[in-house]
Design a protein around this motif. Structure first.
Motif, PDB file in Angstrom:
ATOM      1  N   MET A   1      26.937   1.367  -2.247  1.00 24.32           N
ATOM      2  CA  MET A   1      27.928   0.496  -1.633  1.00 24.32           C
ATOM      3  C   MET A   1      29.155   0.413  -2.530  1.00 24.32           C
ATOM      4  N   LYS A   2      29.970   1.449  -2.552  1.00 16.72           N
ATOM      5  CA  LYS A   2      31.133   1.376  -3.436  1.00 16.72           C
ATOM      6  C   LYS A   2      32.271   0.622  -2.732  1.00 16.72           C
TER       7      LYS A   2
ATOM      8  N   LEU B   1      14.142 -17.027  -4.952  1.00 14.62           N
ATOM      9  CA  LEU B   1      14.488 -16.613  -6.308  1.00 14.62           C
ATOM     10  C   LEU B   1      14.801 -15.123  -6.264  1.00 14.62           C
ATOM     11  N   ARG B   2      15.924 -14.762  -6.839  1.00 12.25           N
ATOM     12  CA  ARG B   2      16.387 -13.378  -6.800  1.00 12.25           C
ATOM     13  C   ARG B   2      16.359 -12.796  -8.218  1.00 12.25           C
ATOM     14  N   PHE B   3      15.819 -11.605  -8.378  1.00  7.47           N
ATOM     15  CA  PHE B   3      15.861 -10.908  -9.674  1.00  7.47           C
ATOM     16  C   PHE B   3      16.804  -9.719  -9.489  1.00  7.47           C
TER      17      PHE B   3
ATOM     18  N   PRO C   1      10.283 -16.036  -2.158  1.00  9.09           N
ATOM     19  CA  PRO C   1      10.799 -14.706  -2.513  1.00  9.09           C
ATOM     20  C   PRO C   1      12.208 -14.461  -1.979  1.00  9.09           C
ATOM     21  N   ASP C   2      12.942 -13.602  -2.677  1.00  9.74           N
ATOM     22  CA  ASP C   2      14.242 -13.114  -2.213  1.00  9.74           C
ATOM     23  C   ASP C   2      14.368 -11.686  -2.760  1.00  9.74           C
ATOM     24  N   VAL C   3      15.581 -11.236  -2.998  1.00  7.42           N
ATOM     25  CA  VAL C   3      15.775  -9.849  -3.412  1.00  7.42           C
ATOM     26  C   VAL C   3      14.992  -9.548  -4.698  1.00  7.42           C
ATOM     27  N   ASN C   4      14.205  -8.493  -4.654  1.00  5.97           N
ATOM     28  CA  ASN C   4      13.395  -8.011  -5.786  1.00  5.97           C
ATOM     29  C   ASN C   4      12.330  -8.989  -6.276  1.00  5.97           C
ATOM     30  N   THR C   5      11.957  -9.948  -5.464  1.00  4.05           N
ATOM     31  CA  THR C   5      10.792 -10.775  -5.786  1.00  4.05           C
ATOM     32  C   THR C   5       9.851 -10.708  -4.582  1.00  4.05           C
TER      33      THR C   5
ATOM     34  N   ALA D   1       8.050 -12.684   8.236  1.00  2.61           N
ATOM     35  CA  ALA D   1       8.706 -13.789   8.944  1.00  2.61           C
ATOM     36  C   ALA D   1      10.215 -13.627   9.105  1.00  2.61           C
ATOM     37  N   THR D   2      10.888 -13.201   8.046  1.00  2.00           N
ATOM     38  CA  THR D   2      12.345 -13.095   8.157  1.00  2.00           C
ATOM     39  C   THR D   2      12.708 -12.012   9.164  1.00  2.00           C
ATOM     40  N   GLY D   3      12.054 -10.862   9.047  1.00  2.06           N
ATOM     41  CA  GLY D   3      12.302  -9.773   9.999  1.00  2.06           C
ATOM     42  C   GLY D   3      11.931 -10.179  11.418  1.00  2.06           C
TER      43      GLY D   3
ATOM     44  N   GLY E   1      19.472  -1.806   3.663  1.00  3.42           N
ATOM     45  CA  GLY E   1      18.427  -2.500   2.915  1.00  3.42           C
ATOM     46  C   GLY E   1      17.105  -2.223   3.606  1.00  3.42           C
ATOM     47  N   PHE E   2      16.146  -1.731   2.843  1.00  3.33           N
ATOM     48  CA  PHE E   2      14.847  -1.449   3.456  1.00  3.33           C
ATOM     49  C   PHE E   2      13.753  -2.080   2.606  1.00  3.33           C
ATOM     50  N   GLY E   3      13.974  -3.348   2.251  1.00  2.00           N
ATOM     51  CA  GLY E   3      12.970  -4.095   1.502  1.00  2.00           C
ATOM     52  C   GLY E   3      12.191  -4.968   2.467  1.00  2.00           C
ATOM     53  N   ASN E   4      11.922  -6.195   2.068  1.00  2.00           N
ATOM     54  CA  ASN E   4      11.144  -7.084   2.946  1.00  2.00           C
ATOM     55  C   ASN E   4      11.822  -7.242   4.301  1.00  2.00           C
ATOM     56  N   VAL E   5      13.067  -7.678   4.307  1.00  2.00           N
ATOM     57  CA  VAL E   5      13.731  -7.987   5.581  1.00  2.00           C
ATOM     58  C   VAL E   5      13.997  -6.713   6.385  1.00  2.00           C
ATOM     59  N   GLY E   6      14.683  -5.750   5.772  1.00  2.00           N
ATOM     60  CA  GLY E   6      15.090  -4.547   6.499  1.00  2.00           C
ATOM     61  C   GLY E   6      13.919  -3.758   7.054  1.00  2.00           C
TER      62      GLY E   6
ATOM     63  N   ASP F   1      19.601   2.258   1.385  1.00  2.00           N
ATOM     64  CA  ASP F   1      19.101   1.339   0.356  1.00  2.00           C
ATOM     65  C   ASP F   1      19.795   1.672  -0.950  1.00  2.00           C
ATOM     66  N   VAL F   2      19.277   1.136  -2.043  1.00  2.00           N
ATOM     67  CA  VAL F   2      19.966   1.299  -3.326  1.00  2.00           C
ATOM     68  C   VAL F   2      20.005   2.772  -3.758  1.00  2.00           C
ATOM     69  N   THR F   3      19.127   3.609  -3.208  1.00  8.97           N
ATOM     70  CA  THR F   3      19.100   5.026  -3.592  1.00  8.97           C
ATOM     71  C   THR F   3      20.083   5.876  -2.787  1.00  8.97           C
TER      72      THR F   3
ATOM     73  N   SER G   1      20.736  -5.890   5.760  1.00 15.21           N
ATOM     74  CA  SER G   1      19.585  -6.607   5.186  1.00 15.21           C
ATOM     75  C   SER G   1      19.493  -6.353   3.691  1.00 15.21           C
ATOM     76  N   ALA G   2      20.656  -6.298   3.033  1.00  9.68           N
ATOM     77  CA  ALA G   2      20.646  -6.058   1.582  1.00  9.68           C
ATOM     78  C   ALA G   2      21.379  -7.193   0.862  1.00  9.68           C
ATOM     79  N   LEU G   3      22.665  -6.969   0.581  1.00 12.34           N
ATOM     80  CA  LEU G   3      23.375  -7.940  -0.260  1.00 12.34           C
ATOM     81  C   LEU G   3      24.610  -8.502   0.446  1.00 12.34           C
TER      82      LEU G   3
ATOM     83  N   ALA H   1      20.623 -10.130   6.069  1.00 12.49           N
ATOM     84  CA  ALA H   1      20.987 -10.546   4.706  1.00 12.49           C
ATOM     85  C   ALA H   1      21.742 -11.870   4.748  1.00 12.49           C
ATOM     86  N   ASN H   2      21.843 -12.509   3.607  1.00 10.69           N
ATOM     87  CA  ASN H   2      22.696 -13.684   3.467  1.00 10.69           C
ATOM     88  C   ASN H   2      24.089 -13.241   3.061  1.00 10.69           C
ATOM     89  N   GLY H   3      25.073 -13.702   3.796  1.00  8.25           N
ATOM     90  CA  GLY H   3      26.467 -13.462   3.410  1.00  8.25           C
ATOM     91  C   GLY H   3      26.944 -12.032   3.448  1.00  8.25           C
TER      92      GLY H   3
HETATM   93  P1  NAD Z   1      14.243  -6.828  -1.083  1.00  2.00           P
HETATM   94  O1  NAD Z   1      14.387  -6.803  -2.551  1.00  2.00           O
HETATM   95  O2  NAD Z   1      12.880  -6.792  -0.504  1.00  2.00           O
HETATM   96  O3  NAD Z   1      15.072  -5.601  -0.455  1.00  2.00           O
HETATM   97  C1  NAD Z   1      16.410  -5.399  -0.756  1.00  2.00           C
HETATM   98  C2  NAD Z   1      16.831  -4.050  -0.183  1.00  2.00           C
HETATM   99  O4  NAD Z   1      18.232  -3.896  -0.361  1.00  2.00           O
HETATM  100  C3  NAD Z   1      16.155  -2.871  -0.871  1.00  2.00           C
HETATM  101  O5  NAD Z   1      15.844  -1.874   0.078  1.00  2.00           O
HETATM  102  C4  NAD Z   1      17.262  -2.361  -1.799  1.00  2.00           C
HETATM  103  O6  NAD Z   1      17.140  -0.969  -2.118  1.00  2.00           O
HETATM  104  C5  NAD Z   1      18.467  -2.638  -0.943  1.00  2.00           C
HETATM  105  N1  NAD Z   1      19.687  -2.664  -1.736  1.00  2.00           N
HETATM  106  C6  NAD Z   1      19.896  -3.247  -2.933  1.00  2.00           C
HETATM  107  N2  NAD Z   1      21.108  -2.979  -3.388  1.00  2.00           N
HETATM  108  C7  NAD Z   1      21.685  -2.191  -2.451  1.00  2.00           C
HETATM  109  C8  NAD Z   1      22.929  -1.555  -2.364  1.00  2.00           C
HETATM  110  N3  NAD Z   1      23.822  -1.683  -3.344  1.00  2.00           N
HETATM  111  N4  NAD Z   1      23.197  -0.823  -1.235  1.00  2.00           N
HETATM  112  C9  NAD Z   1      22.283  -0.687  -0.246  1.00  2.00           C
HETATM  113  N5  NAD Z   1      21.066  -1.261  -0.304  1.00  2.00           N
HETATM  114  C10 NAD Z   1      20.796  -1.994  -1.392  1.00  2.00           C
HETATM  115  O7  NAD Z   1      15.056  -8.109  -0.581  1.00  2.00           O
HETATM  116  P2  NAD Z   1      14.864  -8.918   0.786  1.00  2.00           P
HETATM  117  O8  NAD Z   1      13.926 -10.022   0.512  1.00  2.00           O
HETATM  118  O9  NAD Z   1      14.605  -7.967   1.885  1.00  2.00           O
HETATM  119  O10 NAD Z   1      16.316  -9.552   0.957  1.00  2.00           O
HETATM  120  C11 NAD Z   1      17.395  -8.857   1.560  1.00  2.00           C
HETATM  121  C12 NAD Z   1      18.429  -9.846   2.051  1.00  2.00           C
HETATM  122  O11 NAD Z   1      17.822 -10.752   2.975  1.00  2.00           O
HETATM  123  C13 NAD Z   1      19.067 -10.728   0.988  1.00  2.00           C
HETATM  124  O12 NAD Z   1      20.378 -11.040   1.368  1.00  2.00           O
HETATM  125  C14 NAD Z   1      18.221 -11.988   1.042  1.00  2.00           C
HETATM  126  O13 NAD Z   1      18.874 -13.121   0.511  1.00  2.00           O
HETATM  127  C15 NAD Z   1      18.022 -12.087   2.524  1.00  2.00           C
HETATM  128  N6  NAD Z   1      16.899 -12.920   2.944  1.00  2.00           N
HETATM  129  C16 NAD Z   1      15.633 -12.677   2.517  1.00  2.00           C
HETATM  130  C17 NAD Z   1      14.596 -13.476   2.954  1.00  2.00           C
HETATM  131  C18 NAD Z   1      13.157 -13.218   2.582  1.00  2.00           C
HETATM  132  O14 NAD Z   1      12.289 -13.892   3.140  1.00  2.00           O
HETATM  133  N7  NAD Z   1      12.846 -12.274   1.717  1.00  2.00           N
HETATM  134  C19 NAD Z   1      14.856 -14.557   3.815  1.00  2.00           C
HETATM  135  C20 NAD Z   1      16.154 -14.772   4.259  1.00  2.00           C
HETATM  136  C21 NAD Z   1      17.166 -13.951   3.814  1.00  2.00           C
END
Ligand code: NAD
Length: 424
Positions: free
Chosen positions: A1-2, A76-78, A148-152, A196-198, A225-230, A250-252, A301-303, A324-326
């Motif tokens: 995401m430049k 909590l976000r790491f 949980p939030d990003v990376n937790t 739940a979020t998804g 974003g392909f973590g929990n939410v995506g 995603d981040v890769t 669903s990332a940042l 994602a938030n914001g």
């Molecule tokens: P996660 O850590 O499980 O996944 C984050 C994803 O974003 C990963 O696939 C990561 O590779 C990707 N990502 C990170 N940096 C990136 C970049 N620079 N470009 C593209 N992709 C990138 O986090 P999550 O829990 O899925 O949260 C994602 C978003 O959803 C955040 O905004 C979070 O605040 C929001 N959210 C999460 C929850 C929850 O229950 N986990 C609830 C409400 C909102």
């Protein structure tokens, strides 16, 4: 995401959203003063022993925005980019989220400024436990409840639970497991919290589709974003509707599959390889091409700060569902509104997470275990009600959905302050 454009801070965006809603509804000026500040901001520097024996210092945050509706609640976000401005913003959004979903929670958020992928599992466990210890009784089951939030994830929540309970007198431990939500099911987590979020995102898309007489089964979508939410949104859109996933970032990096991408297989691939790039049957694409994907629905669903004055014109979609938030800046919002692109705002769209966290909290307090069917049905009801409320406010004030969601939240909170008054 430049990005090369100047983007205002996330909290500055929150403030602009807040001011717009407060002006339009005529929020009581005294209550406005209260809500425009966070209540508590806890910053902790704490030492942790690394695997090679040396000590490293870390900085962690917990911001408590407001608790007039109930205990502070939020993830909590790491992440290396975690800072006080971002956590302030995320905590504020949590207050609005609790208010629009009508759950008895206020808003909080926290995190550690850290790249968790650079540490061993044992180091991450010690960092998490020492952070929990440093927070001390700034968190608590009836006071401030992380998730949980990003990376937790659920494992990190289990470490927090174990550490927190260990600091309590033995007789208080069993009744304090709701100090954190998003726990593994075996240690008191709720069925359905993981997705739940998804799931909530998909429920909001369903409501939008009903309003627009739109057929989700024939739709195409792409996900950032392909973590929990995506990954959960992607899977549920396919499993429940047969919709077609076209691209993922995603981040890769980003990938595109002209014949569609199987989200189940991609989830397994990401678990194994750590990212989406290289998934068989897809081609690698750059960030701009990814954003320009021609599809019906985009699900960031990332940042934060992804849809901006610069990037919004790249989008080729009919609707945006903010997992994602914001993810959208105020300038991005203006562009989307001018173009007539629908948007389900974050505090509604991704509220499924906090709603099921509330269900987990309740189950722990009552020593109950609800079935997945029960959790899903209760979640759907909450989301459908919140959606309908915001639709009504949007109509009443003839405004966009983000502002309508904020107005709904502010009205709820304003009423409570008016009833309770300000001490002394
Ligand atoms: P996660 O850590 O499980 O996944 C984050 C994803 O974003 C990963 O696939 C990561 O590779 C990707 N990502 C990170 N940096 C990136 C970049 N620079 N470009 C593209 N992709 C990138 O986090 P999550 O829990 O899925 O949260 C994602 C978003 O959803 C955040 O905004 C979070 O605040 C929001 N959210 C999460 C929850 C929850 O229950 N986990 C609830 C409400 C909102």
């Amino acid at each position: 995401m430049k990005t090369t454009e100047q983007i205002s801070s996330v909290y500055a965006n929150v403030t602009r959203q807040f001011d717009k809603a407060a002006d339009l509804m005529g929020l009581d000026p005294n209550i406005r003063k209260i809500l425009s500040k966070t209540t508590n901001e806890i910053v902790v520097n704490f030492p942790v022993r690394m695997d090679d024996g040396h000590i490293k210092m870390f900085i962690g945050y917990r911001v408590q925005h407001n608790n007039i509706l109930g205990p502070y609640k939020g993830g909590l976000r790491f992440h290396p980019a975690v800072n006080i401005d971002e956590i302030r913003a995320l905590a504020t959004w949590m207050t609005w989220k609790g208010a629009i979903t009508n759950i008895p929670f206020g808003g909080g958020k926290g995190g550690i400024q850290i790249d968790p992928f650079k540490f061993s599992k044992a180091e991450l466990e010690r960092i998490t436990r020492r952070f929990t210890y440093a927070l001390g009784n700034n968190i608590g089951p009836e006071y401030d409840v992380p998730a949980p939030d990003v990376n937790t994830n659920s494992r990190i929540m289990a470490w927090i639970l174990d550490t927190y309970l260990s600091t309590l007198p033995p007789s208080e431990r069993a009744r304090s497991t709701h100090v954190v939500t998003g726990k593994p099911v075996e240690v008191g987590g709720s069925l359905g919290r993981d997705k739940a979020t998804g799931q909530g995102v998909v429920f909001t898309i369903e409501e939008w589709a009903k309003d627009r007489k739109f057929d989700i089964s024939k739709s195409t979508y792409f996900v950032q974003g392909f973590g929990n939410v995506g990954s959960w949104v992607a899977r549920l859109m396919k499993k429940d509707y047969g919709a077609t996933l076209l691209a993922v970032e995603d981040v890769t990096g980003a990938i595109y599959g002209k014949d569609g991408i199987d989200p189940e297989k991609l989830t397994a691939y990401v678990r194994d390889k750590g990212g989406v790039v290289g998934f068989p049957g897809t081609e690698a694409i750059d960030h701009e091409t990814f954003l320009g994907t021609q599809a019906d629905i985009f699900i960031p669903s990332a940042l934060e700060n992804q849809i901006t004055a610069r990037t919004a014109p790249l989008l080729n979609v009919r609707m945006i569902a903010e997992g994602a938030n914001g993810p959208t800046t105020p300038e991005g919002d203006e562009y989307l509104q001018a173009k007539g692109i629908d948007l389900i705002p974050d505090i509604l769209c991704n509220s499924g997470g906090v709603v099921v966290s509330y269900f987990e909290w309740l189950q722990n307090k009552r020593s109950e275990r609800w079935s997945l069917k029960e959790v899903d049905a209760k979640l759907r009801k909450k989301i459908v009600e919140a959606y309908a409320d915001i639709r009504e406010v949007a109509g009443e004030y003839d405004t966009d959905w983000r502002t309508a969601a904020n107005i709904k939240a502010l009205k709820t909170i304003e009423l409570v302050y008016q009833e309770r008054g300000i001490y002394p």
